[in-house]
Design an enzyme around this catalytic site. Structure first.
Site, mmCIF file in Angstrom:
data_model
loop_
_atom_site.group_PDB
_atom_site.id
_atom_site.type_symbol
_atom_site.label_atom_id
_atom_site.label_comp_id
_atom_site.label_asym_id
_atom_site.label_seq_id
_atom_site.Cartn_x
_atom_site.Cartn_y
_atom_site.Cartn_z
ATOM 1 N N GLY A 1 39.339 37.964 58.965
ATOM 2 C CA GLY A 1 39.095 37.071 57.840
ATOM 3 C C GLY A 1 40.392 36.599 57.227
ATOM 4 O O GLY A 1 41.459 36.677 57.836
ATOM 5 N N ASN A 2 40.313 36.083 56.007
ATOM 6 C CA ASN A 2 41.496 35.622 55.305
ATOM 7 C C ASN A 2 41.321 35.869 53.805
ATOM 8 O O ASN A 2 40.287 36.377 53.371
ATOM 9 C CB ASN A 2 41.777 34.140 55.598
ATOM 10 N N ARG A 3 42.322 35.491 53.022
ATOM 11 C CA ARG A 3 42.344 35.829 51.603
ATOM 12 C C ARG A 3 41.772 34.724 50.708
ATOM 13 O O ARG A 3 41.935 34.757 49.493
ATOM 14 C CB ARG A 3 43.775 36.139 51.159
#
Length: 400
Positions: free
Chosen positions: A206-208
């Site tokens: 995923g990512n932030r």
């Protein structure tokens, strides 16, 4: 001219609101007033009825011959101004409390809200009040800061209601920059948040991304009168609650691509603000991958995900406008220009996600607007709500 609802609460500075109302009316705006019970102890509803030529709402019952008066006033308003705003009403607004005519109508109001606090300096500086004010700002509410000066208690401090001339000056600026109605009748499709690509039943890539930018754009588009379809990945803030916004929750890039492809033909504008995963595991384990005692590494084979922006933009009609976002850690404008040329988008909004001043998770953003045939335009660093409003104003000039 705008239709403005003034919500008056029980602060001693309430008398200043009379001059604000008179000035708004002189500017040609229609004004109606709602008051808390405490406010009526300081200024009578009859006075404000005489000024506005409309009955003053002080109760949810038997007001103006309407069966649902709070909804009638909420739907009527182009703007909702809380003046003066006590610590009590600020707390109610921040926490969704609706226990009287004022708080209930504010909760039902989708129009832009402007809060003008006035209270004792110690109350203003109380951490609880500051948390509530921060929450209102996050929710897109405009705060006109209290002034420093002599308080009713006999000493100086921050908390004094600004003078009517100062309040009117700021209100005129806000109303001048209004987006109310500029996208009425249009349908805007927006993506927000991050996508997640499963590794096994409990792990993912995923990512932030927090979703703050995309959600701010959705709220601004709804305030502009558009019908909004919001495709949400993973977010770290509350989903918007607005009858103009339909929400579709997705997990992976593939799920987002399918939903966007389904909804795009009916859209006038597509804004791809989501942070989409570029790669996914080639294989997803059926069971949780267990760490072995003799295992030092875990190798994952990744394959490209579908490029949603490019795939959808290739199918856009002449009457559709497509906006993409470029989140970069280096060579911001150069990389965004490549994206603009290769993906058939009409506009790319470039923002940095590097370091402590990056866009991910922050309430602030600094963006650069790129369009074919024009020089990049960098906007100043501002809140994501302000970026969203300015973007909607720009897009309204691109759509017939």
């Amino acid at each position: 001219m705008a239709k403005i609802a003034i919500y008056m609460t029980g602060g001693i500075a309430l008398y200043k609101g009379i001059e604000v109302i008179r000035s708004l009316e002189r500017d040609g705006h229609q004004v109606r007033v709602a008051m808390t019970e405490s406010a009526t102890k300081l200024v009578t509803p009859s006075t404000l009825h005489a000024l506005t030529h409309h009955p003053v709402m002080t109760t949810l019952w038997n007001y103006n011959n309407s069966p649902v008066p709070h909804i009638e006033l909420a739907d009527w308003s182009d703007y909702a101004i809380v003046l003066p705003a006590t610590a009590n009403i600020i707390g109610k607004m921040a926490n969704g409390i609706a226990d009287d005519a004022v708080s209930t109508t504010l909760l039902a109001t989708a129009a832009p809200k402007i809060v003008v606090p006035a209270m004792n300096t110690n109350m203003w500086n109380n951490p609880a009040v500051q948390r509530n004010v921060a929450q209102l700002r996050q929710d897109g509410v405009t705060i006109i800061e209290p002034a420093v000066g002599m308080l009713a208690e006999g000493y100086r401090g921050k908390g004094r209601l600004p003078e009517p001339a100062e309040i009117i000056s700021q209100l005129r600026s806000i109303i001048k920059d209004s987006i109310t109605g500029i996208l009425r009748g249009k349908k805007v499709l927006i993506t927000a948040g991050g996508t997640r690509e499963a590794i096994d039943p409990v792990r993912f890539i995923g990512n932030r991304s927090s979703g703050k930018m995309g959600i701010a754009i959705a709220k601004a588009a709804a305030d502009a009168g558009a019908t909004v379809e919001l495709v949400l990945g993973q977010i770290s803030i509350a989903q918007p609650v607005n009858p103009q916004i339909s929400i579709y929750q997705v997990g992976s890039t593939e799920e987002m691509q399918k939903k966007v492809t389904e909804l795009f033909p009916a859209a006038d504008i597509l804004i791809m603000a989501a942070a989409v995963a570029d790669f996914r595991p080639a294989r997803v384990a059926n069971q949780k991958i267990k760490k072995q005692d003799d295992q030092e590494q875990l190798e994952l084979q990744l394959v490209k995900t579908t490029d949603i922006l490019k795939t959808v933009a290739e199918k856009k009609r002449a009457d559709q406008f497509v906006v993409g976002f470029a989140a970069e850690t280096a060579d911001l404008v150069q990389n965004a220009n490549k994206k603009l040329k290769s993906k058939n988008a009409d506009m790319i909004i470039a923002n940095s996600v590097a370091g402590n001043n990056g866009a991910f998770g922050s309430d602030l953003n600094q963006v650069t607007i790129l369009q074919l045939g024009t020089e990049p335009v960098q906007w100043s660093r501002m809140t994501k709500t302000e970026v969203a409003i300015k973007l909607i104003q720009l897009l309204a000039t691109k759509i017939k």
